[in-house]
Design a protein around this motif. Structure first.
Motif, PDB file in Angstrom:
ATOM      1  N   VAL A  67       0.832  -1.206   0.000  1.00  0.00           N
ATOM      2  CA  VAL A  67       0.000   0.000   0.000  1.00  0.00           C
ATOM      3  C   VAL A  67       0.864   1.252   0.000  1.00  0.00           C
ATOM      4  O   VAL A  67       0.515   2.260  -0.615  1.00  0.00           O
ATOM      5  CB  VAL A  67      -0.967  -0.015   1.209  1.00  0.00           C
ATOM      6  CG1 VAL A  67      -1.615   1.329   1.423  1.00  0.00           C
ATOM      7  CG2 VAL A  67      -2.038  -1.067   1.003  1.00  0.00           C
ATOM      8  N   SER A  68       2.009   1.211   0.660  1.00  0.00           N
ATOM      9  CA  SER A  68       2.841   2.421   0.770  1.00  0.00           C
ATOM     10  C   SER A  68       3.697   2.676  -0.469  1.00  0.00           C
ATOM     11  O   SER A  68       4.079   3.827  -0.718  1.00  0.00           O
ATOM     12  CB  SER A  68       3.743   2.321   2.000  1.00  0.00           C
ATOM     13  OG  SER A  68       4.713   1.317   1.820  1.00  0.00           O
ATOM     14  N   LEU A  69       4.007   1.657  -1.247  1.00  0.00           N
ATOM     15  CA  LEU A  69       4.890   1.833  -2.405  1.00  0.00           C
ATOM     16  C   LEU A  69       4.387   2.852  -3.431  1.00  0.00           C
ATOM     17  O   LEU A  69       5.174   3.671  -3.912  1.00  0.00           O
ATOM     18  CB  LEU A  69       5.161   0.489  -3.081  1.00  0.00           C
ATOM     19  CG  LEU A  69       6.170  -0.408  -2.380  1.00  0.00           C
ATOM     20  CD1 LEU A  69       6.281  -1.736  -3.109  1.00  0.00           C
ATOM     21  CD2 LEU A  69       7.513   0.260  -2.260  1.00  0.00           C
ATOM     22  N   PRO A  70       3.107   2.842  -3.801  1.00  0.00           N
ATOM     23  CA  PRO A  70       2.664   3.839  -4.785  1.00  0.00           C
ATOM     24  C   PRO A  70       2.864   5.281  -4.309  1.00  0.00           C
ATOM     25  O   PRO A  70       3.107   6.172  -5.121  1.00  0.00           O
ATOM     26  CB  PRO A  70       1.174   3.535  -4.968  1.00  0.00           C
ATOM     27  CG  PRO A  70       1.002   2.144  -4.538  1.00  0.00           C
ATOM     28  CD  PRO A  70       2.039   1.894  -3.495  1.00  0.00           C
ATOM     29  N   PHE A  71       2.785   5.499  -3.035  1.00  0.00           N
ATOM     30  CA  PHE A  71       2.965   6.854  -2.517  1.00  0.00           C
ATOM     31  C   PHE A  71       4.440   7.211  -2.397  1.00  0.00           C
ATOM     32  O   PHE A  71       4.806   8.382  -2.458  1.00  0.00           O
ATOM     33  CB  PHE A  71       2.262   6.998  -1.167  1.00  0.00           C
ATOM     34  CG  PHE A  71       0.794   6.717  -1.261  1.00  0.00           C
ATOM     35  CD1 PHE A  71      -0.053   7.629  -1.854  1.00  0.00           C
ATOM     36  CD2 PHE A  71       0.267   5.534  -0.786  1.00  0.00           C
ATOM     37  CE1 PHE A  71      -1.405   7.374  -1.972  1.00  0.00           C
ATOM     38  CE2 PHE A  71      -1.082   5.266  -0.888  1.00  0.00           C
ATOM     39  CZ  PHE A  71      -1.916   6.185  -1.479  1.00  0.00           C
ATOM     40  N   ALA A  72       5.300   6.223  -2.252  1.00  0.00           N
ATOM     41  CA  ALA A  72       6.736   6.475  -2.153  1.00  0.00           C
ATOM     42  C   ALA A  72       7.344   6.757  -3.526  1.00  0.00           C
ATOM     43  O   ALA A  72       8.278   7.550  -3.640  1.00  0.00           O
ATOM     44  CB  ALA A  72       7.430   5.279  -1.516  1.00  0.00           C
ATOM     45  N   PHE A  73       6.838   6.103  -4.564  1.00  0.00           N
ATOM     46  CA  PHE A  73       7.430   6.243  -5.897  1.00  0.00           C
ATOM     47  C   PHE A  73       6.699   7.241  -6.783  1.00  0.00           C
ATOM     48  O   PHE A  73       6.939   7.311  -7.967  1.00  0.00           O
ATOM     49  CB  PHE A  73       7.476   4.890  -6.601  1.00  0.00           C
ATOM     50  CG  PHE A  73       8.441   3.946  -5.976  1.00  0.00           C
ATOM     51  CD1 PHE A  73       9.744   4.331  -5.720  1.00  0.00           C
ATOM     52  CD2 PHE A  73       8.055   2.671  -5.618  1.00  0.00           C
ATOM     53  CE1 PHE A  73      10.642   3.470  -5.141  1.00  0.00           C
ATOM     54  CE2 PHE A  73       8.941   1.794  -5.042  1.00  0.00           C
ATOM     55  CZ  PHE A  73      10.241   2.198  -4.797  1.00  0.00           C
ATOM     56  N   LEU A 127      -5.453  -3.932  -2.761  1.00  0.00           N
ATOM     57  CA  LEU A 127      -5.514  -2.489  -2.968  1.00  0.00           C
ATOM     58  C   LEU A 127      -4.143  -1.925  -3.331  1.00  0.00           C
ATOM     59  O   LEU A 127      -4.011  -1.112  -4.247  1.00  0.00           O
ATOM     60  CB  LEU A 127      -6.057  -1.792  -1.719  1.00  0.00           C
ATOM     61  CG  LEU A 127      -6.144  -0.276  -1.775  1.00  0.00           C
ATOM     62  CD1 LEU A 127      -7.180   0.150  -2.809  1.00  0.00           C
ATOM     63  CD2 LEU A 127      -6.472   0.281  -0.409  1.00  0.00           C
ATOM     64  N   GLY A 128      -3.102  -2.386  -2.649  1.00  0.00           N
ATOM     65  CA  GLY A 128      -1.744  -1.944  -2.952  1.00  0.00           C
ATOM     66  C   GLY A 128      -1.306  -2.333  -4.356  1.00  0.00           C
ATOM     67  O   GLY A 128      -0.682  -1.551  -5.063  1.00  0.00           O
ATOM     68  N   LEU A 129      -1.657  -3.566  -4.752  1.00  0.00           N
ATOM     69  CA  LEU A 129      -1.305  -3.997  -6.107  1.00  0.00           C
ATOM     70  C   LEU A 129      -2.054  -3.169  -7.156  1.00  0.00           C
ATOM     71  O   LEU A 129      -1.476  -2.841  -8.202  1.00  0.00           O
ATOM     72  CB  LEU A 129      -1.617  -5.482  -6.279  1.00  0.00           C
ATOM     73  CG  LEU A 129      -0.672  -6.445  -5.557  1.00  0.00           C
ATOM     74  CD1 LEU A 129      -1.187  -7.877  -5.671  1.00  0.00           C
ATOM     75  CD2 LEU A 129       0.736  -6.321  -6.102  1.00  0.00           C
ATOM     76  N   LEU A 130      -3.315  -2.874  -6.900  1.00  0.00           N
ATOM     77  CA  LEU A 130      -4.069  -2.031  -7.843  1.00  0.00           C
ATOM     78  C   LEU A 130      -3.474  -0.628  -7.938  1.00  0.00           C
ATOM     79  O   LEU A 130      -3.375  -0.056  -9.028  1.00  0.00           O
ATOM     80  CB  LEU A 130      -5.536  -1.952  -7.441  1.00  0.00           C
ATOM     81  CG  LEU A 130      -6.344  -3.227  -7.595  1.00  0.00           C
ATOM     82  CD1 LEU A 130      -7.754  -3.057  -7.015  1.00  0.00           C
ATOM     83  CD2 LEU A 130      -6.424  -3.636  -9.052  1.00  0.00           C
ATOM     84  N   LEU A 131      -3.069  -0.069  -6.813  1.00  0.00           N
ATOM     85  CA  LEU A 131      -2.447   1.260  -6.819  1.00  0.00           C
ATOM     86  C   LEU A 131      -1.094   1.230  -7.522  1.00  0.00           C
ATOM     87  O   LEU A 131      -0.736   2.183  -8.228  1.00  0.00           O
ATOM     88  CB  LEU A 131      -2.298   1.784  -5.387  1.00  0.00           C
ATOM     89  CG  LEU A 131      -3.592   2.195  -4.693  1.00  0.00           C
ATOM     90  CD1 LEU A 131      -3.328   2.506  -3.230  1.00  0.00           C
ATOM     91  CD2 LEU A 131      -4.238   3.375  -5.402  1.00  0.00           C
ATOM     92  N   LEU A 132      -0.339   0.148  -7.332  1.00  0.00           N
ATOM     93  CA  LEU A 132       0.950   0.024  -8.035  1.00  0.00           C
ATOM     94  C   LEU A 132       0.755  -0.104  -9.540  1.00  0.00           C
ATOM     95  O   LEU A 132       1.537   0.430 -10.329  1.00  0.00           O
ATOM     96  CB  LEU A 132       1.712  -1.200  -7.527  1.00  0.00           C
ATOM     97  CG  LEU A 132       2.640  -1.000  -6.356  1.00  0.00           C
ATOM     98  CD1 LEU A 132       3.232  -2.320  -5.911  1.00  0.00           C
ATOM     99  CD2 LEU A 132       3.744  -0.013  -6.699  1.00  0.00           C
ATOM    100  N   ARG A 133      -0.280  -0.833  -9.930  1.00  0.00           N
ATOM    101  CA  ARG A 133      -0.545  -1.007 -11.356  1.00  0.00           C
ATOM    102  C   ARG A 133      -0.927   0.317 -12.003  1.00  0.00           C
ATOM    103  O   ARG A 133      -0.591   0.579 -13.169  1.00  0.00           O
ATOM    104  CB  ARG A 133      -1.685  -2.008 -11.513  1.00  0.00           C
ATOM    105  CG  ARG A 133      -1.886  -2.491 -12.903  1.00  0.00           C
ATOM    106  CD  ARG A 133      -2.803  -3.671 -12.902  1.00  0.00           C
ATOM    107  NE  ARG A 133      -2.980  -4.101 -14.265  1.00  0.00           N
ATOM    108  CZ  ARG A 133      -4.116  -4.479 -14.776  1.00  0.00           C
ATOM    109  NH1 ARG A 133      -5.187  -4.505 -14.019  1.00  0.00           N
ATOM    110  NH2 ARG A 133      -4.198  -4.842 -16.016  1.00  0.00           N
ATOM    111  N   ARG A 134      -1.628   1.160 -11.260  1.00  0.00           N
ATOM    112  CA  ARG A 134      -2.029   2.472 -11.769  1.00  0.00           C
ATOM    113  C   ARG A 134      -0.852   3.417 -11.904  1.00  0.00           C
ATOM    114  O   ARG A 134      -0.887   4.373 -12.660  1.00  0.00           O
ATOM    115  CB  ARG A 134      -3.074   3.053 -10.829  1.00  0.00           C
ATOM    116  CG  ARG A 134      -3.884   4.160 -11.454  1.00  0.00           C
ATOM    117  CD  ARG A 134      -4.734   4.815 -10.440  1.00  0.00           C
ATOM    118  NE  ARG A 134      -3.924   5.901  -9.875  1.00  0.00           N
ATOM    119  CZ  ARG A 134      -4.288   6.659  -8.867  1.00  0.00           C
ATOM    120  NH1 ARG A 134      -5.413   6.415  -8.266  1.00  0.00           N
ATOM    121  NH2 ARG A 134      -3.539   7.613  -8.435  1.00  0.00           N
ATOM    122  N   LEU A 135       0.201   3.154 -11.165  1.00  0.00           N
ATOM    123  CA  LEU A 135       1.369   4.051 -11.147  1.00  0.00           C
ATOM    124  C   LEU A 135       2.062   4.093 -12.434  1.00  0.00           C
ATOM    125  O   LEU A 135       2.401   3.776 -13.320  1.00  0.00           O
ATOM    126  CB  LEU A 135       2.335   3.569 -10.045  1.00  0.00           C
ATOM    127  CG  LEU A 135       3.497   4.495  -9.742  1.00  0.00           C
ATOM    128  CD1 LEU A 135       2.998   5.785  -9.116  1.00  0.00           C
ATOM    129  CD2 LEU A 135       4.428   3.795  -8.753  1.00  0.00           C
TER     130      LEU A 135
END
Length: 135
Positions: A67-73, A127-135
């Protein structure tokens, strides 16, 4: 003789406290207590819940990292860094509240205990994987 007795009394008290607080026991001790209580037809609910908490802890950490990775990158020039931080903190707080709520009421719900204990990690991991995919 007094200091030796105090050390002994403290050791006994700490051992009894760890048995009365299942979350303080190691996995092997939890399994042993579950077997002992089950053999004597006593309630094993708290010990089973503590065991599943221990076993799924790495999965909870992985879900929070995802979950935190999309916000970090997120790109630095896009702006909205404060909003990003707020959303990340809100998601972390939601994970904490939801997992505590489920852990507190898991014994009241029908269904397998392990499934209830893993639900927050699964939800936030997806949710984290979906947010990463959107990145």
């Amino acid at each position: 003789a007094r200091p030796a007795f105090r050390r002994f009394a403290h050791a006994v008290a700490s051992r009894l406290q760890s048995v009365s607080k299942p979350r303080m026991l190691a996995i092997g001790d939890l399994v042993g207590m579950i077997e002992l209580l089950g053999a004597n037809e006593l309630d094993t609910g708290q010990y089973r819940q503590a065991l599943w908490n221990r076993l799924f802890f790495p999965l909870n950490v992985l879900a929070m990292i995802l979950v935190s990775l999309p916000f970090a990158f997120r790109g630095g020039r896009q702006g909205g860094r404060g909003l990003s931080t707020f959303v990340g903190l809100s998601l972390g707080l939601m994970f904490f509240v939801i997992s505590r709520l489920i852990k507190g009421t898991a014994m009241l719900w029908p269904g397998p205990l392990w499934l209830l204990m893993i639900l927050p990690a699964l939800f936030f991991g997806v949710l984290g994987l979906l947010l990463l995919r959107r990145l």
